[in-house]
Scaffold this active site. Structure first.
Site, PDB file in Angstrom:
ATOM      1  N   LYS A  23     -48.276  12.565 -37.927  1.00  0.00           N
ATOM      2  CA  LYS A  23     -49.265  11.771 -37.188  1.00  0.00           C
ATOM      3  C   LYS A  23     -50.431  12.687 -36.796  1.00  0.00           C
ATOM      4  CE  LYS A  23     -49.393   7.997 -33.881  1.00  0.00           C
ATOM      5  NZ  LYS A  23     -48.591   7.016 -33.179  1.00  0.00           N
ATOM      6  N   GLU A  26     -39.224  -5.045 -26.188  1.00  0.00           N
ATOM      7  CA  GLU A  26     -39.542  -5.691 -24.906  1.00  0.00           C
ATOM      8  C   GLU A  26     -38.437  -6.653 -24.459  1.00  0.00           C
ATOM      9  OE1 GLU A  26     -41.641  -5.352 -27.467  1.00  0.00           O
ATOM     10  OE2 GLU A  26     -43.237  -4.066 -26.692  1.00  0.00           O
ATOM     11  N   ARG A  53     -43.232 -11.030 -26.099  1.00  0.00           N
ATOM     12  CA  ARG A  53     -42.043 -10.858 -26.934  1.00  0.00           C
ATOM     13  C   ARG A  53     -40.747 -11.132 -26.163  1.00  0.00           C
ATOM     14  NH1 ARG A  53     -42.388  -7.005 -31.459  1.00  0.00           N
ATOM     15  NH2 ARG A  53     -43.878  -8.116 -32.745  1.00  0.00           N
TER      16      ARG A  53
END
Ligand SMILES: Cc1ncc(C[n+]2csc(CCOP(=O)(O)OP(=O)(O)O)c2C)c(N)n1
Length: 635
Positions: A286, A372, A400
């Protein structure tokens, strides 16, 4: 510059190996330059530059469907699919979205912003292709972070046992950089790590398998072949890094170097000749190439404008702290008084400010991954045992968890506290990240207390009130913005009395009931209207549910017009709830709800978004002026 000649994937397909590498280098530089001006999600994009080049070269988009999960890593994709000339408009009003969108390009097969959807969507496309008898590849590019969501496993379960014979043709590219926004968490992440560590094992297994196969051919006999198969199976179990996928019906390839274009092209060539569900596991870094002197992994996930040479952030004007920090500080301080208080984040420690809490109270902090629903039901479980969980999740991502909120928390009246950051207009992240629905969805939850603080001190007072309230769940919402003022230490802030509103200004002609951060614009509007001869009351309606019935009754007795103001959808919002109530308690009193009209909203600075829908002092004053004329309120 090779990049100048790239209009779309076809131009990438015409390049040789050396040119592809040069193209990748140019894309990386372009990204670093442009995002230094616009700000945005730089880390994920930098990590997939080579992968994006390889996908453009190996597959024929838009005929083949490339589906990116989340979409925040899509800047290189935009560059190579005909949007390079508009890259500098990223995340600005009227410009390119910071995510992928079907309306933006024929190469964006599926809009996203929330994590974990790519596999399900791609599988839907593969199924549609087969139903229609068409012929194209479908590739889902999914991060290791997204693999902490539940949704991809539902898709794997479905796709791994699908279609005729081997299963439907679908390719999953697992983009594994070990990072979510923060370092990735959980057993799956550890498992991926062990897969990378066992690259040696893959080579070993292939070699042993080869030797056994040869020996069984030379010596012959069914028993030996069966024995060889058993041995191979055991070896596979020992060394195969992709066992999870293989057991679920996917052929696994990898792990391969996601910065080596040749290696990826070679693998994609093999994978394309095969059928059924396939996984290609690529390892990437990343933020690769970002010019920061020290690695600061989390900070360049999404970055404000910076110096393209040093990577350092451009100076910004100091001012009051962000709501996120106010919340993180308050929670950290309150934890000293409340030993049962714990906090839960779904992969957003810095985004929610819970990283502050984590530093001070590591054993009372839980990062559960991008999960979530699990975060919410996990909190419910904790609450059954007398622990006081604070679930800190953005308004948009908590969508969610709606079933968990109702089914696991509210029905059982468990005292879980929901702290919803990024509530209201969200700014540059745009339509997928808008926090416009939480008022409507929370008001519909039985036993749920719904609140919105007007400033940082009130956030602390409401948190205290929430901790004192053990008879059901409690929610607080606040925006992605600076808090209106500095906040005193939590120890000096008393609890807000449950269910009470605050009269900010007493008038008589019309009353504005403002939700949370709308209090200040409401006061500004009242001031402006005062100059026109309208005497306006302003109420801080910090409890949206339950409402302060005493104050409401007083208001309806003394005012003909009530105007609610909320930074959220007007559909089933606070204004709608208030209107429904007032209709029965004071039918002669008119209620007008000001808020965000029922449509989607584009990326732009938050202040501009609010101004566009009239949620400013001026906007509110203008609406009330018009209403006052209708109602003949002016003296
Ligand atoms: C449902 C949901 N929760 C939280 C987020 C916030 N978020 C954006 S990107 C991200 C990490 C994604 O990690 P990964 O899938 O590995 O992609 P990478 O950034 O590493 O490329 C998170 C948690 C989100 N987009 N969607």
């Amino acid at each position: 510059m090779i990049l100048d000649q790239i209009r779309g994937p076809k131009d990438v397909q015409a390049l040789d190996a050396e040119q592809l590498q040069q193209l990748a280098d140019e894309v990386r530089q372009r990204l670093i330059q442009v995002v230094s001006q616009t700000g945005g999600h730089i880390g994920a994009g930098l990590g997939v530059v080579e992968l994006t080049v390889a996908l453009c070269a190996a597959f024929d988009s838009p005929h083949d469907k490339i589906v990116w999960d989340v979409g925040h890593q899509g800047y290189p994709w935009k560059i190579l699919t005909g949007r390079n000339d508009r890259l500098q408009t990223l995340r600005q009003r009227g410009g390119l979205s910071g995510f992928l969108r079907r309306t933006e390009s024929e190469h964006d097969q599926f809009g996203a912003g929330h994590a974990g959807t790519a596999l399900s969507a791609a599988f839907g496309m593969a199924t549609a292709r087969d139903l229609k008898g068409e012929d194209f590849e479908v590739v889902a590019v999914v991060g290791d972070g997204a693999m902490t969501c539940g949704l991809p496993y539902e898709a794997l379960n479905n796709a791994g046992d699908s279609g005729e014979g081997e299963g439907r043709d679908i390719i999953v590219v697992l983009n594994d950089n070990g990072m979510s926004i923060a370092p990735n968490v959980g057993a799956i992440s550890k498992y991926f790590g062990s897969m990378v560590a066992s690259r040696f094992g893959v080579r070993m297994r292939e070699r042993v398998k080869h030797v056994i196969e040869r020996a069984s051919h030379v010596i012959g006999g069914k028993k030996l072949v069966d024995f060889a198969k058993n041995v191979e199976e055991s070896i596979k179990n020992l060394w195969s890094p992709g066992m999870l996928f293989e057991e679920l019906g996917f052929r696994y390839f990898g792990p391969i170097d996601g910065h080596n274009i040749d290696q990826m092209l070679h693998t994609f060539d093999i994978v394309k000749t095969l059928k059924g569900p396939r996984v290609v596991h690529v390892i990437t870094e990343k933020g690769k190439g970002f010019p920061l002197p020290e690695p600061d992994l989390e900070k360049y996930h999404a970055r404000a404008p910076y110096d393209p040479v040093t990577g350092k952030l451009r100076p910004v004007n100091p001012g009051p702290p962000q709501w996120t920090k106010v919340f993180g500080d308050a929670l950290t301080q309150l934890a000293a008084e409340y030993p049962d208080l714990v906090t839960i984040t779904a992969a957003m420690p810095s985004g929610t400010g819970t990283n502050i809490f984590q530093k001070k109270w590591p054993e009372r902090f839980f990062d559960v991954g991008i999960a979530e629903g699990h975060a919410t039901t996990f909190a419910a479980g904790l609450a059954t045992q007398g622990i006081r969980p604070v679930v800190a999740i953005y308004s948009t991502f908590l969508q969610r968890a709606y079933d968990s909120i109702i089914h696991d928390v509210a029905i059982q009246k468990l005292p879980v506290i929901f702290a919803m950051d990024r509530a209201g207009m969200v700014g540059e992240d745009g339509q997928t990240h808008m926090g416009l629905y939480d008022i409507a969805y929370m008001l519909a939850v039985p036993h749920m207390t719904v609140t919105a603080p007007k400033d940082g001190a009130e956030l602390v007072g409401l948190l205290r009130c929430a901790l004192a309230h053990d008879d059901g769940p409690f929610s607080l919402r606040y925006p992605r913005d600076k808090a209106p003022a500095e906040v005193p230490p939590a120890a000096e802030v008393p609890a807000i009395a449950y269910g009470t509103w605050e009269l900010l200004k007493k008038g008589k002609d019309c009353a504005i009931l403002a939700v949370g951060t709308m209090c200040q614009p409401a006061l500004d509007a009242a001031k402006a209207l005062g100059a026109d001869g309208l005497d306006v009351s302003v109420v801080n309606a910090r409890f949206l549910k339950p409402m302060d019935r005493e104050m409401l009754d007083a208001l309806t007795q003394s005012h003909k017009l009530l105007v609610t103001v909320e930074d959220g959808t007007v559909v089933n919002g606070f204004g709608a709830a208030l209107a429904a109530l007032v209709q029965t308690t004071a039918p002669d009193c008119r209620v007008v709800a000001l808020g965000v009209p029922d449509r989607t909203y584009e990326h732009a600075p938050r202040a501009q978004q609010l101004a566009d829908v009239g949620l400013t002092g001026e906007g509110i004053a203008a609406r009330i002026r018009a209403l006052a004329a209708e109602e003949s309120l002016t003296r």
